[in-house]
Write an enzyme that holds these catalytic residues in place. Structure first.
Site, PDB file in Angstrom:
ATOM      1  N   ASP A   1     -11.352  -5.570   6.223  1.00 27.30           N
ATOM      2  CA  ASP A   1     -10.528  -6.782   6.214  1.00 27.30           C
ATOM      3  C   ASP A   1     -10.242  -7.268   7.625  1.00 27.30           C
ATOM      4  O   ASP A   1     -10.201  -8.478   7.885  1.00 27.30           O
ATOM      5  CB  ASP A   1      -9.215  -6.524   5.478  1.00 27.30           C
ATOM      6  CG  ASP A   1      -9.432  -6.198   4.018  1.00 27.30           C
ATOM      7  OD1 ASP A   1     -10.431  -6.682   3.445  1.00 27.30           O
ATOM      8  OD2 ASP A   1      -8.620  -5.454   3.448  1.00 27.30           O
TER       9      ASP A   1
ATOM     10  N   ASP B   1       0.847  -1.196   0.000  1.00 28.06           N
ATOM     11  CA  ASP B   1       0.000   0.000   0.000  1.00 28.06           C
ATOM     12  C   ASP B   1       0.877   1.238   0.000  1.00 28.06           C
ATOM     13  O   ASP B   1       1.828   1.343   0.803  1.00 28.06           O
ATOM     14  CB  ASP B   1      -0.888   0.042   1.244  1.00 28.06           C
ATOM     15  CG  ASP B   1      -1.982  -1.010   1.225  1.00 28.06           C
ATOM     16  OD1 ASP B   1      -2.196  -1.641   0.172  1.00 28.06           O
ATOM     17  OD2 ASP B   1      -2.618  -1.201   2.288  1.00 28.06           O
TER      18      ASP B   1
ATOM     19  N   GLY C   1     -21.744  -0.744  13.265  1.00 28.55           N
ATOM     20  CA  GLY C   1     -21.681  -2.146  13.657  1.00 28.55           C
ATOM     21  C   GLY C   1     -21.899  -3.075  12.480  1.00 28.55           C
ATOM     22  O   GLY C   1     -21.372  -2.860  11.391  1.00 28.55           O
TER      23      GLY C   1
ATOM     24  N   ALA D   1      -4.120 -10.651   2.189  1.00 32.47           N
ATOM     25  CA  ALA D   1      -3.068 -10.587   3.205  1.00 32.47           C
ATOM     26  C   ALA D   1      -3.565  -9.893   4.463  1.00 32.47           C
ATOM     27  O   ALA D   1      -3.248 -10.318   5.586  1.00 32.47           O
ATOM     28  CB  ALA D   1      -1.847  -9.860   2.637  1.00 32.47           C
TER      29      ALA D   1
END
Length: 321
Positions: free
Chosen positions: A270, A17, A243, A46
């Site tokens: 993620d 990134d 949430g 990942a």
């Protein structure tokens, strides 16, 4: 006490990134000044593998990096978090790259260049199948080639392995492949697109821009109910700072948020997916795994970056050398 170490395999993307911090995201044709410019590990696959490992799972990664200098950085925190990289191949060309811009309100804009990820094909999954079938949970997303993800879903069907699909980004998988998963995890916008893939027309509108929390939760519940009624065994609709909603055949339940002061939401989804996978592999119910994931995702947004921000569950962090 550390949780039981269930086994999780992640078939997914591995990137570096490039993080840019700006006062506001630029409009079309506009140039803005920013700070940052540093490289850090990323990629949805990942990221989810690191999040799962830090929550106590024994994690296997299936993917690819390039033959460039970025490969070492892309896998640095996978190594540090204890993820097995035995099935991560080195492909010719560059490692996957994501350019991430984050504004003062913690909102982000991301451009992804697949690089080596586009070389993760059905043969890579075939090689991994004996080990995948011995795992408690297998996780997939939408950043690998469509044919690879579809092949993996078909090969894992009926094996007894719990399959989690994070349909992000949304790719045009066949409806029967989506219905074959045990748990589908999507945000509101992805849920609407998933329903279209499932040939279920919906007038439900996603609610990120809505100020009314009750309305947003109501929309999340309606989306989760629709996904289940369209043939998905279980679905989780993530609602960001509101949430998540867990959808099952017996009905959908809202999992309330954990309040934090967010500085960067990059990779929060993620972190959520990885934590759900770790919780399910440990033996938690889907609702309890979602509660864990909401807490993990909340912790991930209080510092910058993706994998660097993911918390370690008590008893799992490596000893300092």
């Amino acid at each position: 006490m550390a949780p039981a170490r269930g086994t999780v395999a992640v078939i997914g993307s591995i990137n570096v990134d490039l993080l840019l911090m700006v006062d506001r995201l630029p409009a079309a044709g506009e140039t803005v000044l920013g700070t940052g410019g540093t490289l850090s590990p990323g990629g949805k696959g990942a990221n989810q593998a690191v999040a799962a490992a830090r929550q106590g799972a024994s994690v296997l990664m299936v993917g690819a990096v390039g033959s460039d200098a970025n490969a070492a950085e892309a896998t640095r925190l996978l190594h540090k978090s204890g993820v097995s990289l035995d099935l991560v191949a080195t492909a010719g060309g560059p490692t996957g790259l994501a350019v991430v811009s984050v504004d003062r309100n913690a909102e982000n804009s991301i451009v992804v260049i697949p690089g080596a990820n586009q070389h993760v094909d059905a043969s890579a999954v075939s090689v991994a199948l004996p080990r995948l079938r011995s795992c408690d949970v297998v996780v997939l997303q939408g950043e690998l080639p469509l044919a690879t993800t579809d092949f993996a879903l078909r090969e894992l069907r009926g094996t007894g392995v719990l399959v989690v699909l994070n349909l992000a980004p949304v790719i045009p998988l066949p409806a029967e492949s989506i219905r074959s998963v045990d748990v589908l995890i999507v945000n509101e916008h992805e849920a609407v697109e998933a329903l279209r893939l499932l040939s279920k027309e919906t007038k439900i509108q996603a609610g990120h821009e809505m100020d009314d929390d009750d309305d947003a939760v109501r929309i999340g519940v309606a989306l989760a109910d629709s996904l289940v009624s369209s043939g998905i065994p279980s679905a989780i609709v993530t609602l960001g700072a509101r949430g998540a909603v867990v959808g099952r055949s017996e009905g959908s339940v809202h999992v309330p948020p954990v309040a934090v002061d967010a500085v960067d939401t990059t990779g929060a989804g993620d972190a959520f997916v990885g934590a759900v996978a770790a919780g399910l592999a440990e033996g938690l119910t889907l609702h309890a795994a979602a509660e864990l994931a909401v807490a993990v995702a909340a912790q991930s947004v209080i510092s910058y970056g993706a994998q660097e921000s993911y918390p370690w569950r008590s008893g799992n962090a490596p000893a300092l050398s």
